[in-house]
Motif scaffolding. Structure first.
Motif, PDB file in Angstrom:
ATOM      1  N   CYS A 134       0.816  -1.186   0.000  1.00 35.53           N
ATOM      2  CA  CYS A 134       0.000   0.000   0.000  1.00 35.53           C
ATOM      3  C   CYS A 134       0.842   1.224   0.000  1.00 35.53           C
ATOM      4  O   CYS A 134       0.597   2.174   0.704  1.00 35.53           O
ATOM      5  CB  CYS A 134      -0.839   0.003   1.251  1.00 35.53           C
ATOM      6  SG  CYS A 134       0.198  -0.265   2.656  1.00 35.53           S
ATOM      7  N   LEU A 135       1.821   1.217  -0.846  1.00 38.92           N
ATOM      8  CA  LEU A 135       2.650   2.396  -0.818  1.00 38.92           C
ATOM      9  C   LEU A 135       2.042   3.417  -1.750  1.00 38.92           C
ATOM     10  O   LEU A 135       1.104   3.195  -2.417  1.00 38.92           O
ATOM     11  CB  LEU A 135       4.003   2.017  -1.312  1.00 38.92           C
ATOM     12  CG  LEU A 135       3.868   0.973  -2.395  1.00 38.92           C
ATOM     13  CD1 LEU A 135       3.997   1.653  -3.715  1.00 38.92           C
ATOM     14  CD2 LEU A 135       4.945  -0.056  -2.217  1.00 38.92           C
ATOM     15  N   VAL A 142      -2.286   8.403  -2.807  1.00 36.29           N
ATOM     16  CA  VAL A 142      -2.943   8.940  -3.970  1.00 36.29           C
ATOM     17  C   VAL A 142      -3.803  10.106  -3.574  1.00 36.29           C
ATOM     18  O   VAL A 142      -4.987   9.982  -3.447  1.00 36.29           O
ATOM     19  CB  VAL A 142      -3.816   7.894  -4.574  1.00 36.29           C
ATOM     20  CG1 VAL A 142      -4.220   8.300  -5.934  1.00 36.29           C
ATOM     21  CG2 VAL A 142      -3.067   6.618  -4.550  1.00 36.29           C
ATOM     22  N   PRO A 143      -3.190  11.194  -3.394  1.00 35.65           N
ATOM     23  CA  PRO A 143      -3.863  12.377  -2.880  1.00 35.65           C
ATOM     24  C   PRO A 143      -4.928  12.884  -3.836  1.00 35.65           C
ATOM     25  O   PRO A 143      -5.533  13.897  -3.611  1.00 35.65           O
ATOM     26  CB  PRO A 143      -2.742  13.409  -2.759  1.00 35.65           C
ATOM     27  CG  PRO A 143      -1.654  12.914  -3.628  1.00 35.65           C
ATOM     28  CD  PRO A 143      -1.838  11.446  -3.804  1.00 35.65           C
ATOM     29  N   MET A 163     -15.493   4.586   1.713  1.00 35.51           N
ATOM     30  CA  MET A 163     -15.074   4.121   0.414  1.00 35.51           C
ATOM     31  C   MET A 163     -16.019   3.071  -0.131  1.00 35.51           C
ATOM     32  O   MET A 163     -16.418   2.147   0.545  1.00 35.51           O
ATOM     33  CB  MET A 163     -13.703   3.540   0.480  1.00 35.51           C
ATOM     34  CG  MET A 163     -13.394   3.138   1.894  1.00 35.51           C
ATOM     35  SD  MET A 163     -11.950   2.241   1.895  1.00 35.51           S
ATOM     36  CE  MET A 163     -10.749   3.452   1.872  1.00 35.51           C
ATOM     37  N   SER A 187     -11.794  -2.181   0.291  1.00 37.04           N
ATOM     38  CA  SER A 187     -10.415  -2.642   0.211  1.00 37.04           C
ATOM     39  C   SER A 187     -10.291  -3.873  -0.676  1.00 37.04           C
ATOM     40  O   SER A 187      -9.473  -3.936  -1.560  1.00 37.04           O
ATOM     41  CB  SER A 187      -9.892  -2.973   1.607  1.00 37.04           C
ATOM     42  OG  SER A 187     -10.283  -4.275   1.958  1.00 37.04           O
ATOM     43  N   LYS A 218     -10.649  -4.612  -5.120  1.00 39.56           N
ATOM     44  CA  LYS A 218      -9.690  -3.989  -6.004  1.00 39.56           C
ATOM     45  C   LYS A 218      -8.558  -4.943  -6.353  1.00 39.56           C
ATOM     46  O   LYS A 218      -7.967  -4.849  -7.407  1.00 39.56           O
ATOM     47  CB  LYS A 218      -9.101  -2.752  -5.331  1.00 39.56           C
ATOM     48  CG  LYS A 218     -10.086  -2.046  -4.468  1.00 39.56           C
ATOM     49  CD  LYS A 218     -10.018  -0.574  -4.706  1.00 39.56           C
ATOM     50  CE  LYS A 218     -10.583  -0.182  -5.998  1.00 39.56           C
ATOM     51  NZ  LYS A 218     -11.106   1.064  -6.239  1.00 39.56           N
ATOM     52  N   GLN A 263      -6.926  11.127   1.436  1.00 40.65           N
ATOM     53  CA  GLN A 263      -5.964  10.200   2.004  1.00 40.65           C
ATOM     54  C   GLN A 263      -5.659  10.546   3.433  1.00 40.65           C
ATOM     55  O   GLN A 263      -4.920   9.883   4.102  1.00 40.65           O
ATOM     56  CB  GLN A 263      -4.684  10.237   1.194  1.00 40.65           C
ATOM     57  CG  GLN A 263      -3.669  11.190   1.720  1.00 40.65           C
ATOM     58  CD  GLN A 263      -4.083  12.621   1.544  1.00 40.65           C
ATOM     59  OE1 GLN A 263      -5.205  12.918   1.189  1.00 40.65           O
ATOM     60  NE2 GLN A 263      -3.179  13.513   1.805  1.00 40.65           N
ATOM     61  N   ALA A 285      -7.850   2.473   7.717  1.00 43.76           N
ATOM     62  CA  ALA A 285      -7.634   2.106   6.327  1.00 43.76           C
ATOM     63  C   ALA A 285      -6.276   2.580   5.863  1.00 43.76           C
ATOM     64  O   ALA A 285      -6.136   3.266   4.882  1.00 43.76           O
ATOM     65  CB  ALA A 285      -8.684   2.761   5.485  1.00 43.76           C
ATOM     66  N   CYS A 343      -3.729   1.912   3.918  1.00 48.44           N
ATOM     67  CA  CYS A 343      -3.339   2.123   2.549  1.00 48.44           C
ATOM     68  C   CYS A 343      -4.144   1.294   1.616  1.00 48.44           C
ATOM     69  O   CYS A 343      -3.654   0.420   1.010  1.00 48.44           O
ATOM     70  CB  CYS A 343      -1.917   1.699   2.409  1.00 48.44           C
ATOM     71  SG  CYS A 343      -1.742   0.060   3.052  1.00 48.44           S
ATOM     72  N   LEU A 344      -5.313   1.634   1.448  1.00 50.08           N
ATOM     73  CA  LEU A 344      -6.021   0.822   0.493  1.00 50.08           C
ATOM     74  C   LEU A 344      -6.436   1.625  -0.669  1.00 50.08           C
ATOM     75  O   LEU A 344      -7.268   1.264  -1.419  1.00 50.08           O
ATOM     76  CB  LEU A 344      -7.238   0.301   1.161  1.00 50.08           C
ATOM     77  CG  LEU A 344      -7.658   1.291   2.155  1.00 50.08           C
ATOM     78  CD1 LEU A 344      -8.280   2.403   1.470  1.00 50.08           C
ATOM     79  CD2 LEU A 344      -8.516   0.606   3.113  1.00 50.08           C
ATOM     80  N   GLN A 345      -5.846   2.693  -0.876  1.00 47.86           N
ATOM     81  CA  GLN A 345      -6.222   3.489  -2.030  1.00 47.86           C
ATOM     82  C   GLN A 345      -6.009   2.699  -3.294  1.00 47.86           C
ATOM     83  O   GLN A 345      -5.274   1.754  -3.322  1.00 47.86           O
ATOM     84  CB  GLN A 345      -5.272   4.663  -2.071  1.00 47.86           C
ATOM     85  CG  GLN A 345      -5.972   5.885  -2.403  1.00 47.86           C
ATOM     86  CD  GLN A 345      -6.846   6.332  -1.269  1.00 47.86           C
ATOM     87  OE1 GLN A 345      -7.986   6.090  -1.292  1.00 47.86           O
ATOM     88  NE2 GLN A 345      -6.335   6.971  -0.298  1.00 47.86           N
ATOM     89  N   ARG A 346      -6.615   3.068  -4.284  1.00 50.16           N
ATOM     90  CA  ARG A 346      -6.393   2.349  -5.517  1.00 50.16           C
ATOM     91  C   ARG A 346      -5.183   2.879  -6.181  1.00 50.16           C
ATOM     92  O   ARG A 346      -5.073   4.023  -6.409  1.00 50.16           O
ATOM     93  CB  ARG A 346      -7.525   2.578  -6.448  1.00 50.16           C
ATOM     94  CG  ARG A 346      -7.257   3.709  -7.285  1.00 50.16           C
ATOM     95  CD  ARG A 346      -8.164   4.592  -7.332  1.00 50.16           C
ATOM     96  NE  ARG A 346      -9.162   3.944  -6.550  1.00 50.16           N
ATOM     97  CZ  ARG A 346      -9.942   4.572  -5.977  1.00 50.16           C
ATOM     98  NH1 ARG A 346      -9.772   5.618  -6.162  1.00 50.16           N
ATOM     99  NH2 ARG A 346     -10.781   4.135  -5.310  1.00 50.16           N
TER     100      ARG A 346
END
Lengths: 149, 149
Positions: A30-31, A34-35, A52, A56, A59, B23, B28, B30-33
């Motif tokens: 999860c690096l 993504v702002p 969201m 999680s 995806k 963000q 949560a 780091c579950l951004q896409r």
DNA sequence: AGACATTGCGCAATGA
DNA sequence: GTCATTGCGCAATGTC
């Protein structure tokens, strides 16, 4: 005709690699933050960030990835067609303009022809009138001031 | 002057809230896409994921955010103009088509007129030919001209 | 009920 | 240096 080669699409390194991110397979990884999107506005609403649509999971799902890929293809196709259509329309404009010129030229020519014929008719009429009346004195006034219109 | 009311932009719910994602929230982690892009392909390169142009910083920078915002506005403007142009072109096509029809109608009318005149001419020519056949005695025997004898 | 098509948007690279 | 253009992916939506 619609799809030249989507094989390349997958490769598709348009330019400089940009955001190449591969979630690979294992490890959620999860690096990279993504702002994206706006930092919320001052007077606006304050949407709870902890919201969201995608829990999680989903995806990382293979099916998700597959759907995305398909959609990407569809998008590409759609945009291509859109552009093509625009170009076709532009070309149509050019063709129509050309035809317009052609038609106008033809109109000009026909008008001229018509004008000549009308003049001839008038002349004839005058001649007849003049000749039949005084057979011995045909007045030599062939032409008059008659505009074409 | 560049931003009329970005308050709305930020909110920007064109349809339904769409991707509001922040963000900066807790939980949560780091579950951004970010899985973006495709899983490389056959001949492509193998871009090491551990490589980012943006050293993490820069992105949080105010200047970066500002630049992005400005670019977003520019993009929007450009796309709007593009669409407008396409519509204008389409309309031009319609106008030209109309004018074409008009011109063709005119041509038809002129042609008809011309045809009529030509027919009249032919008719006259025939009449003349029949009547003027005998140059020596073209007159149709004047009734009382020489009846004296 | 799925799949494809459209559309708006943001990002990044590039052009001018 | 700024803005303009363009390709791309994502997600929502529309259509079948």
């Amino acid at each position: 005709m619609s799809r030249p080669s989507q094989a390349n699409l997958t490769t598709h390194e348009h330019s400089g690699a940009s955001v190449i991110q591969n979630q690979a397979s294992s490890s959620a990884s999860c690096l990279q933050r993504v702002p994206k999107l706006l930092p919320s506005a001052g007077g606006g609403k304050a949407p709870p960030p902890s919201k969201m649509k995608k829990p999680s999971a989903e995806k990382d799902s293979d099916e998700y990835r597959q759907r995305r890929e398909r959609n990407n293809l569809a998008v590409k196709k759609s945009r291509m067609r859109s552009k093509q259509k625009a170009m076709d329309t532009q070309q149509r404009v050019n063709e129509l303009k050309e035809e317009n010129e052609r038609l106008e030229a033809k109109i000009k020519l026909l008008s001229k022809e018509l004008s000549v014929l009308k003049d001839l008719f008038l002349e004839h009429a005058h001649n007849l009138a003049d000749n039949v009346q005084p057979p011995a004195a045909p007045s030599p006034a062939p032409n008059a001031a008659n505009g074409g219109q």
